[in-house]
Design a protein around this motif. Sequence first.
Motif, PDB file in Angstrom:
ATOM      1  N   GLN A  57       0.841  -1.190   0.000  1.00 40.77           N
ATOM      2  CA  GLN A  57       0.000   0.000   0.000  1.00 40.77           C
ATOM      3  C   GLN A  57       0.888   1.256   0.000  1.00 40.77           C
ATOM      4  N   ASN A  58       1.967   1.236   0.752  1.00 36.66           N
ATOM      5  CA  ASN A  58       2.905   2.360   0.765  1.00 36.66           C
ATOM      6  C   ASN A  58       3.562   2.563  -0.600  1.00 36.66           C
ATOM      7  N   LYS A  59       3.690   1.499  -1.363  1.00 32.52           N
ATOM      8  CA  LYS A  59       4.255   1.579  -2.708  1.00 32.52           C
ATOM      9  C   LYS A  59       3.169   1.874  -3.744  1.00 32.52           C
ATOM     10  N   GLU A  60       1.908   2.007  -3.276  1.00 27.05           N
ATOM     11  CA  GLU A  60       0.730   2.319  -4.101  1.00 27.05           C
ATOM     12  C   GLU A  60       0.411   1.223  -5.116  1.00 27.05           C
ATOM     13  N   ILE A  61       0.862   0.003  -4.841  1.00 25.62           N
ATOM     14  CA  ILE A  61       0.569  -1.135  -5.705  1.00 25.62           C
ATOM     15  C   ILE A  61      -0.829  -1.667  -5.410  1.00 25.62           C
ATOM     16  N   ILE A  62      -1.223  -1.626  -4.148  1.00 23.26           N
ATOM     17  CA  ILE A  62      -2.579  -2.005  -3.753  1.00 23.26           C
ATOM     18  C   ILE A  62      -3.182  -0.867  -2.934  1.00 23.26           C
ATOM     19  N   PHE A  63      -4.499  -0.902  -2.792  1.00 24.31           N
ATOM     20  CA  PHE A  63      -5.175   0.082  -1.958  1.00 24.31           C
ATOM     21  C   PHE A  63      -6.347  -0.584  -1.257  1.00 24.31           C
ATOM     22  N   ASN A  64      -6.790   0.027  -0.179  1.00 22.75           N
ATOM     23  CA  ASN A  64      -7.873  -0.531   0.630  1.00 22.75           C
ATOM     24  C   ASN A  64      -9.150   0.231   0.359  1.00 22.75           C
ATOM     25  N   LYS A  65     -10.190  -0.495  -0.066  1.00 19.94           N
ATOM     26  CA  LYS A  65     -11.523   0.082  -0.197  1.00 19.94           C
ATOM     27  C   LYS A  65     -12.257  -0.269   1.083  1.00 19.94           C
ATOM     28  N   ARG A  66     -12.511   0.723   1.884  1.00 19.68           N
ATOM     29  CA  ARG A  66     -13.141   0.492   3.188  1.00 19.68           C
ATOM     30  C   ARG A  66     -14.417  -0.347   3.034  1.00 19.68           C
ATOM     31  N   GLY A  67     -14.482  -1.426   3.801  1.00 20.05           N
ATOM     32  CA  GLY A  67     -15.635  -2.309   3.771  1.00 20.05           C
ATOM     33  C   GLY A  67     -15.621  -3.342   2.660  1.00 20.05           C
ATOM     34  N   ILE A  68     -14.729  -3.185   1.701  1.00 21.97           N
ATOM     35  CA  ILE A  68     -14.662  -4.120   0.570  1.00 21.97           C
ATOM     36  C   ILE A  68     -13.394  -4.965   0.628  1.00 21.97           C
ATOM     37  N   GLY A  69     -12.293  -4.343   0.987  1.00 22.96           N
ATOM     38  CA  GLY A  69     -11.024  -5.049   1.070  1.00 22.96           C
ATOM     39  C   GLY A  69      -9.983  -4.419   0.177  1.00 22.96           C
ATOM     40  N   TYR A  70      -8.899  -5.134  -0.010  1.00 20.70           N
ATOM     41  CA  TYR A  70      -7.783  -4.625  -0.805  1.00 20.70           C
ATOM     42  C   TYR A  70      -7.961  -4.954  -2.272  1.00 20.70           C
ATOM     43  N   SER A  71      -7.495  -4.036  -3.100  1.00 21.37           N
ATOM     44  CA  SER A  71      -7.537  -4.208  -4.551  1.00 21.37           C
ATOM     45  C   SER A  71      -6.206  -3.801  -5.137  1.00 21.37           C
ATOM     46  N   ALA A  72      -5.926  -4.341  -6.300  1.00 17.52           N
ATOM     47  CA  ALA A  72      -4.729  -3.930  -7.042  1.00 17.52           C
ATOM     48  C   ALA A  72      -5.006  -2.567  -7.675  1.00 17.52           C
ATOM     49  N   ALA A  73      -4.031  -1.688  -7.630  1.00 17.20           N
ATOM     50  CA  ALA A  73      -4.175  -0.366  -8.241  1.00 17.20           C
ATOM     51  C   ALA A  73      -4.331  -0.521  -9.758  1.00 17.20           C
ATOM     52  N   GLU A  74      -4.910   0.492 -10.387  1.00 18.28           N
ATOM     53  CA  GLU A  74      -5.119   0.446 -11.842  1.00 18.28           C
ATOM     54  C   GLU A  74      -3.805   0.261 -12.609  1.00 18.28           C
ATOM     55  N   ASN A  75      -2.732   0.831 -12.086  1.00 20.75           N
ATOM     56  CA  ASN A  75      -1.430   0.698 -12.736  1.00 20.75           C
ATOM     57  C   ASN A  75      -0.509  -0.221 -11.930  1.00 20.75           C
ATOM     58  N   ALA A  76      -1.107  -1.162 -11.201  1.00 16.95           N
ATOM     59  CA  ALA A  76      -0.337  -2.054 -10.324  1.00 16.95           C
ATOM     60  C   ALA A  76       0.739  -2.817 -11.080  1.00 16.95           C
ATOM     61  N   ASP A  77       0.400  -3.318 -12.258  1.00 17.53           N
ATOM     62  CA  ASP A  77       1.381  -4.107 -13.001  1.00 17.53           C
ATOM     63  C   ASP A  77       2.631  -3.287 -13.333  1.00 17.53           C
ATOM     64  N   GLN A  78       2.449  -2.022 -13.728  1.00 17.43           N
ATOM     65  CA  GLN A  78       3.598  -1.175 -14.033  1.00 17.43           C
ATOM     66  C   GLN A  78       4.388  -0.838 -12.770  1.00 17.43           C
ATOM     67  N   LEU A  79       3.675  -0.570 -11.660  1.00 19.17           N
ATOM     68  CA  LEU A  79       4.349  -0.270 -10.396  1.00 19.17           C
ATOM     69  C   LEU A  79       5.130  -1.474  -9.882  1.00 19.17           C
ATOM     70  N   VAL A  80       4.566  -2.662 -10.064  1.00 22.73           N
ATOM     71  CA  VAL A  80       5.256  -3.891  -9.657  1.00 22.73           C
ATOM     72  C   VAL A  80       6.545  -4.054 -10.452  1.00 22.73           C
ATOM     73  N   ILE A  81       6.473  -3.830 -11.749  1.00 16.96           N
ATOM     74  CA  ILE A  81       7.664  -3.972 -12.589  1.00 16.96           C
ATOM     75  C   ILE A  81       8.748  -2.999 -12.146  1.00 16.96           C
ATOM     76  N   VAL A  82       8.376  -1.757 -11.901  1.00 16.41           N
ATOM     77  CA  VAL A  82       9.353  -0.756 -11.455  1.00 16.41           C
ATOM     78  C   VAL A  82       9.974  -1.178 -10.127  1.00 16.41           C
ATOM     79  N   TYR A  83       9.139  -1.573  -9.168  1.00 11.28           N
ATOM     80  CA  TYR A  83       9.613  -1.985  -7.839  1.00 11.28           C
ATOM     81  C   TYR A  83      10.515  -3.206  -7.924  1.00 11.28           C
ATOM     82  N   ARG A  84      10.049  -4.241  -8.624  1.00  7.07           N
ATOM     83  CA  ARG A  84      10.815  -5.487  -8.697  1.00  7.07           C
ATOM     84  C   ARG A  84      12.113  -5.311  -9.487  1.00  7.07           C
ATOM     85  N   LYS A  85      12.059  -4.522 -10.552  1.00  6.02           N
ATOM     86  CA  LYS A  85      13.261  -4.284 -11.350  1.00  6.02           C
ATOM     87  C   LYS A  85      14.312  -3.555 -10.519  1.00  6.02           C
ATOM     88  N   GLU A  86      13.878  -2.548  -9.783  1.00  7.92           N
ATOM     89  CA  GLU A  86      14.795  -1.786  -8.924  1.00  7.92           C
ATOM     90  C   GLU A  86      15.450  -2.699  -7.888  1.00  7.92           C
TER      91      GLU A  86
END
Length: 126
Positions: A57-86
């Motif tokens: 969540q701090n890396k903005e890859i996922i976010f919490n929808k109150r009452g619904i749970g966690y979801s992947a961010a709209e650009n999660a795949d790109q953020l994951v690639i940047v994070y993992r590559k780094e």
Amino acid sequence: MDFKDKQPIYIQIADYICEQILLGKWPPGERIASVRDLAVIMEVNPNTVMRAYEFLQNKEIIFNKRGIGYSAAENADQLVIVYRKERFMENELPELFKTMYLLNINIEELQAKYEAFVSEAYPETP
């Protein structure tokens, strides 16, 4: 899941979540497993999973929808690639280079092995 000793379990869980996002099992914008469900799947304490979720969540890859749970961010795949590559470039690549140097493995040998791996493991990829 079999955990490695070299890094904290919550980071390994975060890596698992990132992998699921990249594999399309938890698509961007879609809900991901609940903390409790993932804790059961991973056979860990829910607090450990929560720590992984807070990390992502701090890396903005996922976010919490109150009452619904966690979801992947709209650009999660790109953020994951940047994070993992780094992380790969900073932590794993220097170790790989060291091993290559010590064993006298050249880039051409590595490239041939890499290409063989990709063609066998991911034959449907262009």
